[in-house]
Design a protein around this motif. Structure first.
Motif, PDB file in Angstrom:
ATOM      1  N   VAL A  91      37.856  40.919  42.396  1.00  0.00           N
ATOM      2  CA  VAL A  91      38.177  39.455  42.204  1.00  0.00           C
ATOM      3  C   VAL A  91      36.961  38.916  41.790  1.00  0.00           C
ATOM      4  O   VAL A  91      36.034  38.931  42.629  1.00  0.00           O
ATOM      5  CB  VAL A  91      38.871  38.721  43.491  1.00  0.00           C
ATOM      6  N   ILE A  92      36.893  38.273  40.497  1.00  0.00           N
ATOM      7  CA  ILE A  92      35.739  37.814  39.906  1.00  0.00           C
ATOM      8  C   ILE A  92      35.823  36.246  39.327  1.00  0.00           C
ATOM      9  O   ILE A  92      36.925  36.074  38.684  1.00  0.00           O
ATOM     10  CB  ILE A  92      35.406  38.705  38.944  1.00  0.00           C
ATOM     11  N   GLU A  93      34.869  35.422  39.958  1.00  0.00           N
ATOM     12  CA  GLU A  93      35.076  34.160  39.468  1.00  0.00           C
ATOM     13  C   GLU A  93      33.737  34.134  38.566  1.00  0.00           C
ATOM     14  O   GLU A  93      32.651  34.354  38.922  1.00  0.00           O
ATOM     15  CB  GLU A  93      34.987  33.215  40.522  1.00  0.00           C
ATOM     16  N   ALA A  94      33.863  33.773  37.359  1.00  0.00           N
ATOM     17  CA  ALA A  94      32.817  33.974  36.193  1.00  0.00           C
ATOM     18  C   ALA A  94      32.081  32.415  36.044  1.00  0.00           C
ATOM     19  O   ALA A  94      32.862  31.600  35.977  1.00  0.00           O
ATOM     20  CB  ALA A  94      33.126  34.582  34.731  1.00  0.00           C
ATOM     21  N   LYS A  95      30.975  32.388  36.152  1.00  0.00           N
ATOM     22  CA  LYS A  95      30.168  31.140  35.955  1.00  0.00           C
ATOM     23  C   LYS A  95      28.928  31.414  35.032  1.00  0.00           C
ATOM     24  O   LYS A  95      28.297  32.414  35.346  1.00  0.00           O
ATOM     25  CB  LYS A  95      29.416  30.525  37.400  1.00  0.00           C
ATOM     26  N   ALA A  96      28.889  30.606  33.739  1.00  0.00           N
ATOM     27  CA  ALA A  96      27.870  30.661  32.969  1.00  0.00           C
ATOM     28  C   ALA A  96      27.080  29.456  33.006  1.00  0.00           C
ATOM     29  O   ALA A  96      27.387  28.242  32.337  1.00  0.00           O
ATOM     30  CB  ALA A  96      28.302  30.887  31.594  1.00  0.00           C
ATOM     31  N   ALA A 130      30.450  35.902  39.533  1.00  0.00           N
ATOM     32  CA  ALA A 130      29.410  36.417  38.713  1.00  0.00           C
ATOM     33  C   ALA A 130      28.829  35.382  37.809  1.00  0.00           C
ATOM     34  O   ALA A 130      29.673  34.605  37.389  1.00  0.00           O
ATOM     35  CB  ALA A 130      30.426  37.164  37.635  1.00  0.00           C
ATOM     36  N   TRP A 131      27.683  35.241  37.993  1.00  0.00           N
ATOM     37  CA  TRP A 131      26.730  34.100  37.544  1.00  0.00           C
ATOM     38  C   TRP A 131      26.177  34.880  36.202  1.00  0.00           C
ATOM     39  O   TRP A 131      25.444  35.821  36.380  1.00  0.00           O
ATOM     40  CB  TRP A 131      25.628  33.764  38.376  1.00  0.00           C
ATOM     41  N   ARG A 132      26.247  34.134  35.199  1.00  0.00           N
ATOM     42  CA  ARG A 132      25.677  34.681  33.920  1.00  0.00           C
ATOM     43  C   ARG A 132      24.335  33.803  33.351  1.00  0.00           C
ATOM     44  O   ARG A 132      24.591  32.542  33.439  1.00  0.00           O
ATOM     45  CB  ARG A 132      26.633  34.815  32.727  1.00  0.00           C
ATOM     46  N   ARG A 133      23.290  34.310  33.260  1.00  0.00           N
ATOM     47  CA  ARG A 133      22.264  33.559  32.634  1.00  0.00           C
ATOM     48  C   ARG A 133      21.713  34.313  31.460  1.00  0.00           C
ATOM     49  O   ARG A 133      22.013  35.293  31.447  1.00  0.00           O
ATOM     50  CB  ARG A 133      21.020  33.076  33.719  1.00  0.00           C
ATOM     51  N   LYS A 134      21.030  33.649  30.570  1.00  0.00           N
ATOM     52  CA  LYS A 134      20.435  34.336  29.529  1.00  0.00           C
ATOM     53  C   LYS A 134      19.158  35.409  29.872  1.00  0.00           C
ATOM     54  O   LYS A 134      18.628  35.091  31.017  1.00  0.00           O
ATOM     55  CB  LYS A 134      19.656  33.225  28.523  1.00  0.00           C
ATOM     56  N   ARG A 141      20.513  26.775  40.080  1.00  0.00           N
ATOM     57  CA  ARG A 141      21.182  26.420  41.475  1.00  0.00           C
ATOM     58  C   ARG A 141      22.800  26.402  40.956  1.00  0.00           C
ATOM     59  O   ARG A 141      23.018  25.673  40.014  1.00  0.00           O
ATOM     60  CB  ARG A 141      20.981  25.407  42.301  1.00  0.00           C
ATOM     61  N   LEU A 142      23.766  27.190  41.212  1.00  0.00           N
ATOM     62  CA  LEU A 142      25.023  27.178  41.213  1.00  0.00           C
ATOM     63  C   LEU A 142      25.763  26.514  42.214  1.00  0.00           C
ATOM     64  O   LEU A 142      25.444  27.120  43.539  1.00  0.00           O
ATOM     65  CB  LEU A 142      25.113  28.784  40.924  1.00  0.00           C
ATOM     66  N   SER A 143      26.716  25.822  41.977  1.00  0.00           N
ATOM     67  CA  SER A 143      27.394  25.228  42.955  1.00  0.00           C
ATOM     68  C   SER A 143      28.936  25.194  42.701  1.00  0.00           C
ATOM     69  O   SER A 143      29.384  25.232  41.429  1.00  0.00           O
ATOM     70  CB  SER A 143      27.099  23.594  43.017  1.00  0.00           C
ATOM     71  N   ILE A 144      29.686  25.413  43.546  1.00  0.00           N
ATOM     72  CA  ILE A 144      31.240  25.623  43.623  1.00  0.00           C
ATOM     73  C   ILE A 144      31.806  24.799  44.498  1.00  0.00           C
ATOM     74  O   ILE A 144      31.568  24.783  45.584  1.00  0.00           O
ATOM     75  CB  ILE A 144      31.673  27.151  43.724  1.00  0.00           C
ATOM     76  N   ASP A 145      32.882  23.891  43.892  1.00  0.00           N
ATOM     77  CA  ASP A 145      33.578  23.053  45.029  1.00  0.00           C
ATOM     78  C   ASP A 145      34.274  23.712  46.013  1.00  0.00           C
ATOM     79  O   ASP A 145      34.832  24.933  45.756  1.00  0.00           O
ATOM     80  CB  ASP A 145      34.279  22.089  44.193  1.00  0.00           C
TER      81      ASP A 145
END
Length: 148
Positions: free
Chosen positions: A51-56, A86-90, A61-65
């Motif tokens: 189960v994946i929640e993708a964030k770009a 899943a956190w994506r950065r360059k 810092r990454l925040s999720i409500d």
């Protein structure tokens, strides 16, 4: 908002393509990116089920409500599937000729971007959100190649 949605949708499609190319059956969640009720991506290959929640995001810092995080946590509990943000950065730059393990880590797996798959347990609860720093994500998260 529209730009953020398109950036997120591109990230989700990138994951779908990657997992599909590695033999997974992959689904993009209904209402992905809008409702927060469904995860962005579900990936299946034998006993490997995610189960994946993708964030770009390029932020440090990454925040999720809390509501979205709670829904994601429930998906993991009910399905008993491994659940990740899943956190994506360059990609980070690497000095030419640097063959150290850290340099190879920075080069990623041939994609333009770097991913970290962070288990929910490593997010810190704050009054309105759950969050994690990029340094913590690098330390505790998995590289995409470790999921295939």
């Amino acid at each position: 908002m529209v730009k953020t949605y398109h950036k997120g949708a591109r990230a989700e499609r990138e994951l779908i393509k990657f997992f599909s190319e590695h033999g997974f059956m992959v689904m993009r969640g209904a209402g992905s990116g809008t409702s927060g009720l469904s995860p962005d991506v579900l990936a299946f290959k034998g006993i490997r089920q995610y189960v994946i929640e993708a964030k770009a995001q390029e932020a440090d810092r990454l925040s999720i409500d809390k509501e979205q995080f709670g829904n994601l946590k429930k998906w993991g509990e009910v399905t008993n599937m491994e659940t990740y943000v899943a956190w994506r950065r360059k990609k980070e730059g690497v000095e030419k000729g640097d063959d150290s393990a850290e340099a190879w880590d920075k080069k990623g797996v041939g994609m333009r971007y770097r991913w970290r798959f962070v288990p929910l347990a490593f997010f810190k609860e704050n009054p309105r959100v759950y969050s994690i720093s990029w340094e913590e994500a690098r330390k505790y998260g998995k590289e995409i190649s470790h999921l295939i």
